[in-house]
Enzyme design. Sequence first.
Site, PDB file in Angstrom:
ATOM      1  N   HIS A  52      -2.783 -12.241   0.419  1.00  0.00           N
ATOM      2  CA  HIS A  52      -1.973 -11.178   0.489  1.00  0.00           C
ATOM      3  C   HIS A  52      -0.882 -11.286   2.027  1.00  0.00           C
ATOM      4  O   HIS A  52      -0.460 -13.069   1.664  1.00  0.00           O
ATOM      5  CB  HIS A  52      -3.357  -9.936   1.839  1.00  0.00           C
ATOM      6  CG  HIS A  52      -3.972 -10.928   2.459  1.00  0.00           C
ATOM      7  ND1 HIS A  52      -2.788 -11.377   4.080  1.00  0.00           N
ATOM      8  CD2 HIS A  52      -5.343 -11.865   2.787  1.00  0.00           C
ATOM      9  CE1 HIS A  52      -4.250 -12.392   4.666  1.00  0.00           C
ATOM     10  NE2 HIS A  52      -4.981 -12.642   3.964  1.00  0.00           N
ATOM     11  N   ALA A  53      -0.479 -10.595   2.413  1.00  0.00           N
ATOM     12  CA  ALA A  53       1.267 -10.572   3.026  1.00  0.00           C
ATOM     13  C   ALA A  53       0.956  -9.995   3.864  1.00  0.00           C
ATOM     14  O   ALA A  53       0.023  -8.767   3.968  1.00  0.00           O
ATOM     15  CB  ALA A  53       2.337 -10.265   2.111  1.00  0.00           C
TER      16      ALA A  53
END
Length: 135
Positions: A52-53
């Site tokens: 994820h970011a």
Amino acid sequence: MTIQDVQIIELPKILDKRGNLSIIEEFQHIPFKIARTYWIYDVPGGETRGGHAYKENQECIVALSGSFDVVLDDGKQKQTYSLNRSYYGLYVPRGLWRQMQNFSTNSLALVLSSTAYDPNDYIRDYREFLISKNR
Ligand code: TYD
């Protein structure tokens, strides 16, 4: 932010026959105020964390014990950082896709974060991440 904004920070190391000691102070060794600390441990062989970011959160990752890889991706470039010493911190700026993998047995990953936990700060969809980078 891009891969060029990532930093491998060599932390102070106080060598001592009684055992070594390393230090992280906010704004001194890392460029943000620490709002949260968590750690990842007991990772079964072959497992992957992350994927994820963060829109805002910045972090510093330290392999306190053992080793693992952090794969960072800015949408154009991907780079793998192998962490295996407790006196190196990997500074991950906001807005990079990140995955953690290849954890060794008994590895311990310390993560210092610039924000409190906020599920709305996550981008979990890679296509959405790429769109956000090209805006
Ligand atoms: P997550 O960040 O999604 O871990 P990974 O990306 O490695 O899968 O977190 C896993 C779970 O832990 C998720 O349900 C939210 C919870 N969590 C918190 O409650 N507080 C935190 O600070 C973190 C990092 C996770």
